[in-house]
Write a protein that holds these residues in place. Sequence first.
Motif, PDB file in Angstrom:
ATOM      1  N   THR A  17    -141.159   8.181 -18.818  1.00 53.02           N
ATOM      2  CA  THR A  17    -139.742   7.955 -18.534  1.00 53.02           C
ATOM      3  C   THR A  17    -139.492   6.483 -18.291  1.00 53.02           C
ATOM      4  OG1 THR A  17    -139.729  10.096 -17.458  1.00 53.02           O
ATOM      5  CG2 THR A  17    -137.828   8.701 -17.079  1.00 53.02           C
ATOM      6  N   PHE A  18    -138.525   5.930 -19.007  1.00 51.35           N
ATOM      7  CA  PHE A  18    -138.269   4.499 -18.862  1.00 51.35           C
ATOM      8  C   PHE A  18    -137.196   4.189 -17.832  1.00 51.35           C
ATOM      9  CE2 PHE A  18    -141.404   3.436 -21.665  1.00 51.35           C
ATOM     10  CZ  PHE A  18    -141.291   4.065 -22.886  1.00 51.35           C
ATOM     11  N   ASP A  19    -136.263   5.124 -17.662  1.00 51.43           N
ATOM     12  CA  ASP A  19    -135.225   4.942 -16.643  1.00 51.43           C
ATOM     13  C   ASP A  19    -135.880   4.903 -15.262  1.00 51.43           C
ATOM     14  OD1 ASP A  19    -133.441   6.575 -14.558  1.00 51.43           O
ATOM     15  OD2 ASP A  19    -132.123   5.418 -15.884  1.00 51.43           O
ATOM     16  N   GLU A  20    -135.654   3.820 -14.538  1.00 53.23           N
ATOM     17  CA  GLU A  20    -136.386   3.603 -13.291  1.00 53.23           C
ATOM     18  C   GLU A  20    -136.190   4.690 -12.253  1.00 53.23           C
ATOM     19  OE1 GLU A  20    -136.496  -0.637 -12.037  1.00 53.23           O
ATOM     20  OE2 GLU A  20    -136.815   0.246 -10.056  1.00 53.23           O
ATOM     21  N   LYS A  21    -134.939   5.121 -12.090  1.00 54.24           N
ATOM     22  CA  LYS A  21    -134.662   6.147 -11.079  1.00 54.24           C
ATOM     23  C   LYS A  21    -135.325   7.466 -11.449  1.00 54.24           C
ATOM     24  CE  LYS A  21    -130.582   7.387  -9.381  1.00 54.24           C
ATOM     25  NZ  LYS A  21    -129.082   7.335  -9.312  1.00 54.24           N
ATOM     26  N   GLU A  22    -135.221   7.809 -12.750  1.00 54.56           N
ATOM     27  CA  GLU A  22    -135.831   9.047 -13.246  1.00 54.56           C
ATOM     28  C   GLU A  22    -137.336   8.989 -13.072  1.00 54.56           C
ATOM     29  OE1 GLU A  22    -132.778  11.264 -13.745  1.00 54.56           O
ATOM     30  OE2 GLU A  22    -134.660  12.022 -14.584  1.00 54.56           O
ATOM     31  N   ARG A  23    -137.875   7.801 -13.335  1.00 56.23           N
ATOM     32  CA  ARG A  23    -139.308   7.614 -13.252  1.00 56.23           C
ATOM     33  C   ARG A  23    -139.792   7.814 -11.812  1.00 56.23           C
ATOM     34  NH1 ARG A  23    -143.228   2.567 -15.002  1.00 56.23           N
ATOM     35  NH2 ARG A  23    -144.562   3.886 -16.266  1.00 56.23           N
ATOM     36  N   GLU A  24    -139.046   7.230 -10.884  1.00 53.58           N
ATOM     37  CA  GLU A  24    -139.395   7.369  -9.469  1.00 53.58           C
ATOM     38  C   GLU A  24    -139.428   8.829  -9.071  1.00 53.58           C
ATOM     39  OE1 GLU A  24    -137.485   3.381  -7.751  1.00 53.58           O
ATOM     40  OE2 GLU A  24    -137.071   5.132  -6.478  1.00 53.58           O
ATOM     41  N   LYS A  25    -138.443   9.562  -9.550  1.00 54.74           N
ATOM     42  CA  LYS A  25    -138.350  10.996  -9.247  1.00 54.74           C
ATOM     43  C   LYS A  25    -139.571  11.717  -9.805  1.00 54.74           C
ATOM     44  CE  LYS A  25    -135.173  13.957 -10.689  1.00 54.74           C
ATOM     45  NZ  LYS A  25    -133.886  14.507 -11.177  1.00 54.74           N
ATOM     46  N   ALA A  26    -139.938  11.349 -11.045  1.00 56.31           N
ATOM     47  CA  ALA A  26    -141.069  12.003 -11.698  1.00 56.31           C
ATOM     48  C   ALA A  26    -142.378  11.669 -10.988  1.00 56.31           C
ATOM     49  CB  ALA A  26    -141.133  11.596 -13.171  1.00 56.31           C
TER      50      ALA A  26
ATOM     51  N   ALA B 246    -148.943   6.433 -29.315  1.00 49.98           N
ATOM     52  CA  ALA B 246    -148.079   6.803 -30.441  1.00 49.98           C
ATOM     53  C   ALA B 246    -146.959   7.716 -29.966  1.00 49.98           C
ATOM     54  CB  ALA B 246    -148.896   7.475 -31.538  1.00 49.98           C
ATOM     55  N   ARG B 247    -147.307   8.654 -29.107  1.00 49.53           N
ATOM     56  CA  ARG B 247    -146.293   9.572 -28.584  1.00 49.53           C
ATOM     57  C   ARG B 247    -145.273   8.840 -27.731  1.00 49.53           C
ATOM     58  NH1 ARG B 247    -148.227  15.190 -26.080  1.00 49.53           N
ATOM     59  NH2 ARG B 247    -146.182  15.979 -26.610  1.00 49.53           N
ATOM     60  N   LEU B 248    -145.748   7.935 -26.914  1.00 50.52           N
ATOM     61  CA  LEU B 248    -144.841   7.157 -26.064  1.00 50.52           C
ATOM     62  C   LEU B 248    -143.869   6.383 -26.937  1.00 50.52           C
ATOM     63  CD1 LEU B 248    -146.704   5.462 -23.088  1.00 50.52           C
ATOM     64  CD2 LEU B 248    -144.951   7.204 -23.042  1.00 50.52           C
ATOM     65  N   GLU B 249    -144.417   5.828 -27.981  1.00 50.80           N
ATOM     66  CA  GLU B 249    -143.570   5.021 -28.854  1.00 50.80           C
ATOM     67  C   GLU B 249    -142.514   5.832 -29.567  1.00 50.80           C
ATOM     68  OE1 GLU B 249    -146.459   2.841 -31.092  1.00 50.80           O
ATOM     69  OE2 GLU B 249    -146.979   1.765 -29.251  1.00 50.80           O
ATOM     70  N   SER B 250    -142.879   7.002 -30.006  1.00 50.53           N
ATOM     71  CA  SER B 250    -141.889   7.832 -30.699  1.00 50.53           C
ATOM     72  C   SER B 250    -141.002   8.583 -29.718  1.00 50.53           C
ATOM     73  CB  SER B 250    -142.587   8.800 -31.632  1.00 50.53           C
ATOM     74  OG  SER B 250    -143.313   9.733 -30.866  1.00 50.53           O
ATOM     75  N   LEU B 251    -141.558   8.811 -28.528  1.00 52.69           N
ATOM     76  CA  LEU B 251    -140.843   9.529 -27.461  1.00 52.69           C
ATOM     77  C   LEU B 251    -140.236  10.831 -27.928  1.00 52.69           C
ATOM     78  CD1 LEU B 251    -138.981   7.309 -24.876  1.00 52.69           C
ATOM     79  CD2 LEU B 251    -140.796   8.955 -24.587  1.00 52.69           C
TER      80      LEU B 251
ATOM     81  N   TRP C 183    -146.778  13.631 -17.433  1.00 53.59           N
ATOM     82  CA  TRP C 183    -146.201  13.137 -18.683  1.00 53.59           C
ATOM     83  C   TRP C 183    -144.840  12.506 -18.419  1.00 53.59           C
ATOM     84  CZ3 TRP C 183    -146.558  11.399 -23.418  1.00 53.59           C
ATOM     85  CH2 TRP C 183    -145.440  11.418 -24.261  1.00 53.59           C
ATOM     86  N   LYS C 184    -144.034  13.169 -17.633  1.00 49.35           N
ATOM     87  CA  LYS C 184    -142.705  12.644 -17.312  1.00 49.35           C
ATOM     88  C   LYS C 184    -142.822  11.306 -16.590  1.00 49.35           C
ATOM     89  CE  LYS C 184    -139.760  15.284 -14.988  1.00 49.35           C
ATOM     90  NZ  LYS C 184    -139.167  16.543 -14.479  1.00 49.35           N
ATOM     91  N   ALA C 185    -143.723  11.249 -15.623  1.00 49.31           N
ATOM     92  CA  ALA C 185    -143.878  10.007 -14.864  1.00 49.31           C
ATOM     93  C   ALA C 185    -144.330   8.867 -15.770  1.00 49.31           C
ATOM     94  CB  ALA C 185    -144.872  10.214 -13.724  1.00 49.31           C
ATOM     95  N   ALA C 186    -145.132   9.203 -16.768  1.00 50.21           N
ATOM     96  CA  ALA C 186    -145.683   8.171 -17.640  1.00 50.21           C
ATOM     97  C   ALA C 186    -144.738   7.780 -18.755  1.00 50.21           C
ATOM     98  CB  ALA C 186    -147.001   8.657 -18.240  1.00 50.21           C
TER      99      ALA C 186
ATOM    100  N   GLU D 111    -142.649  11.014  -7.828  1.00 52.79           N
ATOM    101  CA  GLU D 111    -142.624  11.818  -6.592  1.00 52.79           C
ATOM    102  C   GLU D 111    -143.078  13.233  -6.871  1.00 52.79           C
ATOM    103  OE1 GLU D 111    -138.871  10.540  -4.253  1.00 52.79           O
ATOM    104  OE2 GLU D 111    -139.176  12.688  -3.820  1.00 52.79           O
ATOM    105  N   GLU D 112    -142.563  13.795  -7.971  1.00 55.19           N
ATOM    106  CA  GLU D 112    -142.921  15.158  -8.368  1.00 55.19           C
ATOM    107  C   GLU D 112    -144.415  15.268  -8.615  1.00 55.19           C
ATOM    108  OE1 GLU D 112    -139.660  16.708 -11.154  1.00 55.19           O
ATOM    109  OE2 GLU D 112    -141.490  17.715 -11.845  1.00 55.19           O
ATOM    110  N   SER D 113    -144.962  14.261  -9.303  1.00 55.31           N
ATOM    111  CA  SER D 113    -146.395  14.266  -9.592  1.00 55.31           C
ATOM    112  C   SER D 113    -147.201  14.246  -8.308  1.00 55.31           C
ATOM    113  CB  SER D 113    -146.790  13.045 -10.424  1.00 55.31           C
ATOM    114  OG  SER D 113    -146.072  13.023 -11.624  1.00 55.31           O
TER     115      SER D 113
END
Lengths: 225, 225
Positions: A119-128, A216-221, A114-117, A130-132
């Motif tokens: 997260t919009f911040d690129e660095k955070e996303r990369e981390k997520a 819908a969830r992504l949009e509302s975040l 969920w985090k990887a999918a 990796e975690e996945s």
Amino acid sequence: MAENHEGEVKLLGFVGSPFTYRVQLALKLKGAQYEFLEDNLEHQSQLLLKYNPIHKKVPVLVHNEKPIIESLVILEYVDETWNGNPILPEEPYPRALARFWAKFIDEKCLSAVWKAASTFDEKEREKAVEESQEVLQILENELKDKFFGGEALGLVDIVGTFVAFWLPAIEQLVGLELLTSEKFPKLYNWSHEVLNLPVVKETLPPREPFFAAFKARLESLTPSK
Amino acid sequence: MAASQEEVTLLGVTGSAFVCRVQIALKLKGVEYKYVEENLGNKSDLLLKYNPVYKKVPVFVHNEKPIPESLVIVEYIDETWKHNPILPSDPYQRALARFWSKFIDDRVVGAAWKAVYTVDEEEREKNVEESFEALQFLENELKDKKFFGGEEFGLVDIAAVYIAFWIPIFQEIGGLELFTSENFPKLYKWSQEFVNHPVVKESLPPRDPVFAFLKRRYESLSASK
């Protein structure tokens, strides 16, 4: 035991939810007849208020008017109530391992994906991401037989349908590449084995409701729990 | 199997509520075991070998077979040593026991800790509210039973040792009035019964060192403000 010992079985859930699906798969495996009551997130339904007024979550399994909540708890209940096609192993140690891995998938896998999918911040996303991948690697290492349950589907495989079906759906939706045959050959093969099982094929939900809800969830975040 | 042939080891740290759960279960069953005190700042090879996924305690090892996760361990103990049952025999009651144990882990443990050990005031308040709400559910669930398990304590009581012994320590350190006999008369009474039960009393760690350790953590947290 009387022929009709099953009594009245109802399942309250969302079409497209991996948690609701697990229970449907388990009931199908056991050959248990049940009535599916579709709940709708937008309108807190009368049914939900009746069967789970305190926690207001689905799925809810209602057996002879007694409600049971939390998908993993429901799966164990189903296994204990209906004979045949056991979901958990018989011996205490493999049972403990099955419970451990089912919890692992729920606690680590779902949230990492969920985090990887989302997260919009690129660095955070990369981390997520990796975690996945770390999580998937752990599962890859754990898989030794055809299924996590051995020769046949078991608890971990049922809970793992998230990885087999929902993860690729999420990947497609957000343009992620996590479960590939290069990185996780065993897990990749396993996911195809699972998806091709008649009992799974016959019960998987259509992708659209899940896509819609996920978008819908992504949009509302809103933070997920 | 003769008692002397069983090899039972518990890896833990003094002062952990999760380790304590396992100790209570073992005490109840009268199982002899070897206790290994871990240093979480310098984890042993044994711990890393037996719990590579989470690297946490408790880890229970029975005849060289490791099991992590306190509630998974407690169920394993119950299935392996069958006298003095921890879970009920009825599937529905078992489902309820599993649900409420999970509830404690999901809704009480984290929130209660953060209700004290959070620097940000708003965040802390939020956790106080969440803890209160969660404890209220448990208060309502206990009803007029002596223990959650009925006349004898069971899985939920064991899971709730965190509430009975640890929450009072946190709140004393943090100057919080959360778990009191005014707020939760039934739950409070239960906690007194539970900590004074001979099996539990013998399994609890000594209060002073635990208090001192947790107080130091609290002070270092405020110092880092």
